[in-house]
Design an enzyme around this catalytic site. Structure first.
Site, PDB file in Angstrom:
ATOM      1  N   TYR A  14       0.889  -1.214   0.118  1.00 43.73           N
ATOM      2  CA  TYR A  14      -0.010   0.095   0.292  1.00 43.73           C
ATOM      3  C   TYR A  14       1.021   1.300   0.039  1.00 43.73           C
ATOM      4  O   TYR A  14       0.729   2.161  -0.670  1.00 43.73           O
ATOM      5  CB  TYR A  14      -1.006  -0.108   1.068  1.00 43.73           C
ATOM      6  CG  TYR A  14      -2.006  -0.928   1.124  1.00 43.73           C
ATOM      7  CD1 TYR A  14      -2.814  -1.466   0.011  1.00 43.73           C
ATOM      8  CD2 TYR A  14      -2.478  -1.624   2.391  1.00 43.73           C
ATOM      9  CE1 TYR A  14      -3.490  -2.553  -0.270  1.00 43.73           C
ATOM     10  CE2 TYR A  14      -3.521  -2.560   2.272  1.00 43.73           C
ATOM     11  CZ  TYR A  14      -4.265  -3.025   0.970  1.00 43.73           C
ATOM     12  OH  TYR A  14      -5.124  -3.881   0.861  1.00 43.73           O
ATOM     13  N   ALA A  15       2.023   1.211   0.796  1.00 40.20           N
ATOM     14  CA  ALA A  15       2.826   2.698   0.739  1.00 40.20           C
ATOM     15  C   ALA A  15       3.622   2.542  -0.314  1.00 40.20           C
ATOM     16  O   ALA A  15       3.548   3.808  -1.121  1.00 40.20           O
ATOM     17  CB  ALA A  15       3.809   2.543   2.005  1.00 40.20           C
ATOM     18  N   ARG A  37       8.646  -9.170  -5.195  1.00 37.70           N
ATOM     19  CA  ARG A  37       8.985 -10.541  -5.608  1.00 37.70           C
ATOM     20  C   ARG A  37       7.752 -11.310  -5.991  1.00 37.70           C
ATOM     21  O   ARG A  37       7.801 -12.044  -6.916  1.00 37.70           O
ATOM     22  CB  ARG A  37       9.548 -11.234  -4.313  1.00 37.70           C
ATOM     23  CG  ARG A  37      11.094 -10.675  -3.754  1.00 37.70           C
ATOM     24  CD  ARG A  37      11.644 -11.174  -2.770  1.00 37.70           C
ATOM     25  NE  ARG A  37      12.992 -10.675  -2.342  1.00 37.70           N
ATOM     26  CZ  ARG A  37      14.114 -10.683  -2.899  1.00 37.70           C
ATOM     27  NH1 ARG A  37      14.189 -11.448  -3.978  1.00 37.70           N
ATOM     28  NH2 ARG A  37      15.277 -10.170  -2.416  1.00 37.70           N
ATOM     29  N   CYS A 148       2.607   7.005  10.172  1.00 37.41           N
ATOM     30  CA  CYS A 148       1.322   7.714  10.093  1.00 37.41           C
ATOM     31  C   CYS A 148       0.949   8.210  11.410  1.00 37.41           C
ATOM     32  O   CYS A 148       0.346   9.498  11.565  1.00 37.41           O
ATOM     33  CB  CYS A 148       0.356   6.821   9.127  1.00 37.41           C
ATOM     34  SG  CYS A 148      -0.059   5.243  10.252  1.00 37.41           S
ATOM     35  N   ALA A 184      -0.732  -4.369   3.199  1.00 42.84           N
ATOM     36  CA  ALA A 184      -1.393  -5.217   2.303  1.00 42.84           C
ATOM     37  C   ALA A 184      -1.617  -6.520   2.713  1.00 42.84           C
ATOM     38  O   ALA A 184      -2.431  -7.550   1.891  1.00 42.84           O
ATOM     39  CB  ALA A 184      -0.610  -4.797   0.944  1.00 42.84           C
ATOM     40  N   ASN A 312      -3.916   8.251   6.214  1.00 47.34           N
ATOM     41  CA  ASN A 312      -2.685   7.493   6.462  1.00 47.34           C
ATOM     42  C   ASN A 312      -1.790   7.036   5.551  1.00 47.34           C
ATOM     43  O   ASN A 312      -0.396   7.085   5.796  1.00 47.34           O
ATOM     44  CB  ASN A 312      -2.959   6.187   7.430  1.00 47.34           C
ATOM     45  CG  ASN A 312      -3.895   5.141   6.614  1.00 47.34           C
ATOM     46  OD1 ASN A 312      -5.036   5.565   6.297  1.00 47.34           O
ATOM     47  ND2 ASN A 312      -3.323   4.057   6.374  1.00 47.34           N
TER      48      ASN A 312
END
Length: 344
Positions: A14-15, A37, A148, A184, A312
């Protein structure tokens, strides 16, 4: 102006995915490579369907990374520190979104994370909160993204402590956080039937972001964080309970915020006397780099309730990191970030 090449390690999370979303719209950045990967060989939109049609990039394994001007690392905590020599050889400018180099104090790191793989590098990165460290970021080649929850807390409390508004008493912080803050990777706690409709206290004491808050607030005050998980996908609402100095008024609180944040492009003070939207609400900063800050002072007791709302993944992670990169490069600070949220 020639574009700078940028690669993202761990871009399927996600980041990393959020930094990719922002970087693709940045006029001075060219995204060169993205690694994963698990999804090596797959197109970016296979993992991030919102980016369909925005890029033709495919994920590659980290071993195939080539040199770039800027390397963004969105890896699990500890991985970058263990493989620092390898990754640092690939780019002169490093932006780490993990917790590996946020702290300068090795004792604080040990208390919250355990032994550091590279304690010799603690203190070598500049903390990526431009509102606090803009001057230091201007010359920084190594940048550490803030947590965050720490971002929301610091932005709400820093001006008050800097101006001497608060009594030297413990500060109690409550954080309502969203599901994407967990990353995630799926877990039993994030499984939809378990999470949907739930409001769960998951970290009543000992939250790791406490270390960042204490280390970066003026005077290193006593701060206690409690994190509560909600079923929102994005957003953080921070509330802090503290007390103002005797004789200090609402006007003094306003002055502290206005002096600290005058001209800040992504700080909005939200405190209205009427209407539905009187205080910060994460809903209205979703997908943006804005931090909405508000407060309410109980005049007869001196109790001050401070509120901060952020997304966030943007202001709490990728957005402030890109903002810090803009500062570092001498670019306009709002590049790639200047867009409002949605309503309704």
């Amino acid at each position: 102006m020639d574009k700078k090449t940028l690669s993202i390690v761990g871009a399927s999370g996600y980041a990393g995915g959020e930094f990719l979303r922002l970087a693709l719209s940045h006029p001075y950045l060219e995204v060169k490579q993205v690694t994963s990967r698990r999804f090596a060989g797959e197109p970016v939109h296979f993992v991030h369907p919102n980016l369909r049609g925005r890029t033709n990039l495919k994920f590659i394994p980290p071993e195939k990374l080539e040199p770039a001007d800027i390397l963004v690392l969105a890896l699990p905590h500890g991985v970058f520190a263990r493989e620092f020599d390898r990754y640092s050889a690939l780019a002169p400018i490093l932006i780490d979104l993990s917790a590996d180099f946020r702290l300068k104090d090795p004792e604080l790191y040990r208390r919250y994370y355990g032994e550091h793989p590279r304690p010799d590098l603690l203190g070598c990165f500049v903390y990526a909160v431009p509102e606090l460290y803009r001057e230091a970021l201007k010359g920084a080649d190594w940048i550490a993204g803030a947590g965050c929850n720490a971002t929301a807390t610091l932005l709400g409390l820093y001006p008050l402590l800097k101006a001497g508004v608060l009594k030297p008493t413990p500060i109690f912080v409550t954080l309502l956080i969203s599901t994407s803050a967990a990353g995630a990777e799926a877990s039993p706690a994030s499984h939809h039937p378990e999470r949907a409709g739930s409001i769960r206290v998951y970290k009543p004491t000992g939250h790791r972001h406490t270390a960042e808050v204490v280390e970066n607030l003026p005077g290193r005050p006593e701060v206690h964080l409690t994190a509560i998980a909600t079923d929102r996908v994005r957003g953080i609402l921070m509330t802090a309970q503290c007390f103002v100095q005797d004789g200090w008024s609402e006007r003094d609180v306003w002055q502290a915020y206005r002096e600290a944040y005058a001209g800040e492009p992504f700080i909005r003070l939200v405190k209205q006397k009427k209407g539905v939207h009187r205080y910060p609400d994460p809903r209205f900063v979703q997908g943006t780099n804005y931090a909405d800050i508000g407060f309410e002072l109980e005049e007869d007791t001196g109790r001050l309730v401070v509120m901060t709302a952020i997304d966030n993944l943007v202001k709490g992670t990728a957005g402030h990191a890109l903002q810090a990169l803009n500062v570092r490069m001498g670019w306009p600070e709002t590049l790639g970030l200047d867009f409002p949220g949605l309503h309704p």
